[in-house]
Design a protein around this motif. Structure first.
Motif, short mmCIF file in Angstrom:
data_model
loop_
_atom_site.label_atom_id
_atom_site.label_comp_id
_atom_site.label_asym_id
_atom_site.label_seq_id
_atom_site.Cartn_x
_atom_site.Cartn_y
_atom_site.Cartn_z
N SER A 68 8.36 9.99 -11.88
CA SER A 68 7.45 8.84 -11.98
C SER A 68 6.86 8.51 -10.62
CB SER A 68 8.19 7.63 -12.55
OG SER A 68 8.71 7.91 -13.84
N THR A 69 5.63 8.00 -10.63
CA THR A 69 4.94 7.66 -9.39
C THR A 69 4.22 6.33 -9.56
OG1 THR A 69 4.55 10.00 -8.91
CG2 THR A 69 3.24 8.41 -7.68
N LEU A 70 4.39 5.44 -8.58
CA LEU A 70 3.64 4.19 -8.58
C LEU A 70 3.12 3.91 -7.19
CD1 LEU A 70 5.19 1.58 -7.07
CD2 LEU A 70 6.60 1.67 -9.11
N LYS A 71 2.07 3.08 -7.13
CA LYS A 71 1.54 2.62 -5.85
C LYS A 71 1.48 1.10 -5.87
CE LYS A 71 -2.24 2.79 -2.54
NZ LYS A 71 -3.61 3.23 -2.24
N LEU A 72 2.04 0.49 -4.81
CA LEU A 72 1.92 -0.96 -4.62
C LEU A 72 0.56 -1.20 -3.97
CD1 LEU A 72 5.54 -1.46 -3.27
CD2 LEU A 72 4.71 -1.95 -5.58
N ASP B 252 0.82 -1.22 0.00
CA ASP B 252 0.00 0.00 0.00
C ASP B 252 0.85 1.27 0.00
OD1 ASP B 252 -2.34 -1.55 0.09
OD2 ASP B 252 -2.24 -1.66 2.27
N GLU B 253 2.08 1.17 -0.47
CA GLU B 253 2.98 2.32 -0.44
C GLU B 253 3.04 3.00 -1.81
OE1 GLU B 253 6.68 3.10 2.03
OE2 GLU B 253 7.38 1.74 0.47
N THR B 254 3.20 4.33 -1.78
CA THR B 254 3.40 5.10 -2.99
C THR B 254 4.86 5.54 -3.05
OG1 THR B 254 1.12 5.89 -3.07
CG2 THR B 254 2.75 7.18 -4.26
N VAL B 255 5.51 5.29 -4.20
CA VAL B 255 6.92 5.66 -4.42
C VAL B 255 6.97 6.68 -5.54
CG1 VAL B 255 9.21 4.83 -5.06
CG2 VAL B 255 7.72 3.40 -3.63
N ARG B 256 7.77 7.73 -5.35
CA ARG B 256 7.86 8.80 -6.36
C ARG B 256 9.31 9.20 -6.57
NH1 ARG B 256 4.66 13.74 -4.50
NH2 ARG B 256 6.62 14.35 -3.51
N THR B 257 9.65 9.45 -7.84
CA THR B 257 10.98 9.97 -8.17
C THR B 257 10.87 11.43 -8.60
OG1 THR B 257 10.80 9.26 -10.48
CG2 THR B 257 11.79 7.70 -8.92
N GLY B 258 11.92 12.18 -8.38
CA GLY B 258 11.95 13.58 -8.77
C GLY B 258 12.62 13.78 -10.13
N ARG C 265 0.58 -14.50 -4.96
CA ARG C 265 -0.64 -15.02 -5.57
C ARG C 265 -1.37 -13.92 -6.32
NH1 ARG C 265 -3.91 -16.59 -1.11
NH2 ARG C 265 -2.31 -18.18 -0.84
N ASP C 266 -1.26 -12.71 -5.79
CA ASP C 266 -1.98 -11.57 -6.39
C ASP C 266 -1.26 -10.30 -6.00
OD1 ASP C 266 -3.91 -10.05 -7.61
OD2 ASP C 266 -5.32 -10.15 -5.95
N ILE C 267 -0.88 -9.50 -7.00
CA ILE C 267 -0.27 -8.21 -6.70
C ILE C 267 -0.73 -7.20 -7.74
CG2 ILE C 267 1.84 -8.89 -7.94
CD1 ILE C 267 3.35 -6.98 -5.97
N SER C 268 -1.12 -6.03 -7.27
CA SER C 268 -1.60 -4.97 -8.14
C SER C 268 -0.71 -3.74 -7.99
CB SER C 268 -3.05 -4.61 -7.79
OG SER C 268 -3.50 -3.53 -8.58
N ILE C 269 -0.28 -3.19 -9.12
CA ILE C 269 0.59 -2.02 -9.12
C ILE C 269 -0.05 -0.94 -9.99
CG2 ILE C 269 2.85 -1.10 -9.77
CD1 ILE C 269 4.01 -3.85 -9.27
N LYS C 270 -0.18 0.25 -9.44
CA LYS C 270 -0.73 1.37 -10.19
C LYS C 270 0.41 2.30 -10.60
CE LYS C 270 -5.37 1.44 -8.16
NZ LYS C 270 -6.36 2.23 -7.38
N LEU C 271 0.57 2.47 -11.91
CA LEU C 271 1.57 3.38 -12.46
C LEU C 271 0.86 4.69 -12.76
CD1 LEU C 271 3.34 0.90 -14.89
CD2 LEU C 271 3.72 1.21 -12.44
N THR C 272 0.97 5.64 -11.86
CA THR C 272 0.20 6.88 -12.00
C THR C 272 0.71 7.71 -13.15
OG1 THR C 272 -0.16 6.85 -9.61
CG2 THR C 272 -0.64 8.90 -10.77
N THR C 273 2.01 7.97 -13.15
CA THR C 273 2.59 8.78 -14.22
C THR C 273 4.08 8.47 -14.31
OG1 THR C 273 2.86 11.04 -15.08
CG2 THR C 273 3.11 10.74 -12.71
N GLY C 274 4.64 8.59 -15.54
CA GLY C 274 6.07 8.42 -15.69
C GLY C 274 6.46 7.23 -16.55
#
Length: 239
Positions: free
Chosen positions: A87-91, A60-66, A103-112
């Motif tokens: 770029s920004t993604l959320k696990l 449930d973490e959001t990671v962002r690069t500058g 078994r199940d993993i969803s990743i949201k690639l917001t932008t980048g």
């Protein structure tokens, strides 16, 4: 101490443990940062904190690069996920199958810009989402560019990927170089396939950004430790 007082204390203990376990479970370790260049942060409601090489990434973490920044994350199943600048993604969701796979993993690639190299999990475990597309991965390398109203997906290696719009128009990528471009404009989704990629992930943005490494310790850990459901008092609440 009478029995009513004992029951009250046991239930109070169970309630406290449950409240403490909730936020702690959200800290399940799902990977770590293998490469960090310049500004790479985790985004929380209270603000941002820097991510350094070797730091955990959690569910449930959001990671962002500058700007002029990049990172490569190695997931617990040895999937390697690289982020380019801005770029920004959320696990978004993770369910472990065992210590070395999901078994199940969803990743949201917001932008980048992103490069995704699959690891040890079942081919159907990963679900990748952008603002306009859903992407299935089957044992391969994908370059993904997520922009406002547009997503570009390039198959870089043997394997396959199924790319769909949010209205379920889908394209199969089966050969290296196959590309899907999804756009949303005027209230309408379009998806096109070509064999000539219009873009490629910039591996030179940081040393080691497009390398792949195995996850050093694939056993998921939780920090701080949480109650595993056992009852140390030997009693069940309410009984």
């Amino acid at each position: 101490m009478n029995w009513r007082h004992c029951v009250f204390l046991v239930c109070a203990f169970c309630l406290s443990a449950a409240l403490a376990a909730g936020p702690a479970r959200a800290q399940t370790r799902v990977g770590e940062a293998a490469v960090v260049k310049n500004e790479v942060v985790r985004v929380m409601a209270s603000g941002t904190t820097p991510i350094n090489v070797g730091d955990s990434v959690v569910r449930d973490e959001t990671v962002r690069t500058g700007t002029d920044s990049a990172t490569r994350l190695v997931m617990a199943d040895s999937t390697n996920l690289s982020l380019g600048p801005n770029s920004t993604l959320k696990l978004d969701r993770t369910v472990f199958d065992d210590a070395h796979s999901y078994r199940d993993i969803s990743i949201k690639l917001t932008t980048g810009a992103f490069r995704f190299v699959t690891g040890n999990s079942d081919k159907g475990a990963y679900k990748i989402q952008t603002q306009v597309a859903t992407i299935g991965v089957r044992g391969t390398i994908l370059d993904i560019l997520s922009q406002r109203g547009k997503t570009t997906v390039v198959l870089r290696d043997n394997g396959a990927s199924r790319v769909c719009t949010l209205t379920f128009q889908c394209i199969e990528l089966t050969k290296p170089g196959d590309t899907a471009v999804i756009t949303f404009a005027g209230g309408k989704y379009t998806i096109q396939k070509s064999s000539t990629p219009p873009w490629t992930f910039a591996c030179g943005a940081a040393a080691g950004l497009c390398s792949t490494t195995q996850y050093a310790d694939a056993t998921p850990t939780i920090t701080p430790p949480v109650d595993d459901g056992s009852d140390p008092t030997g009693m069940l609440c309410g009984r």
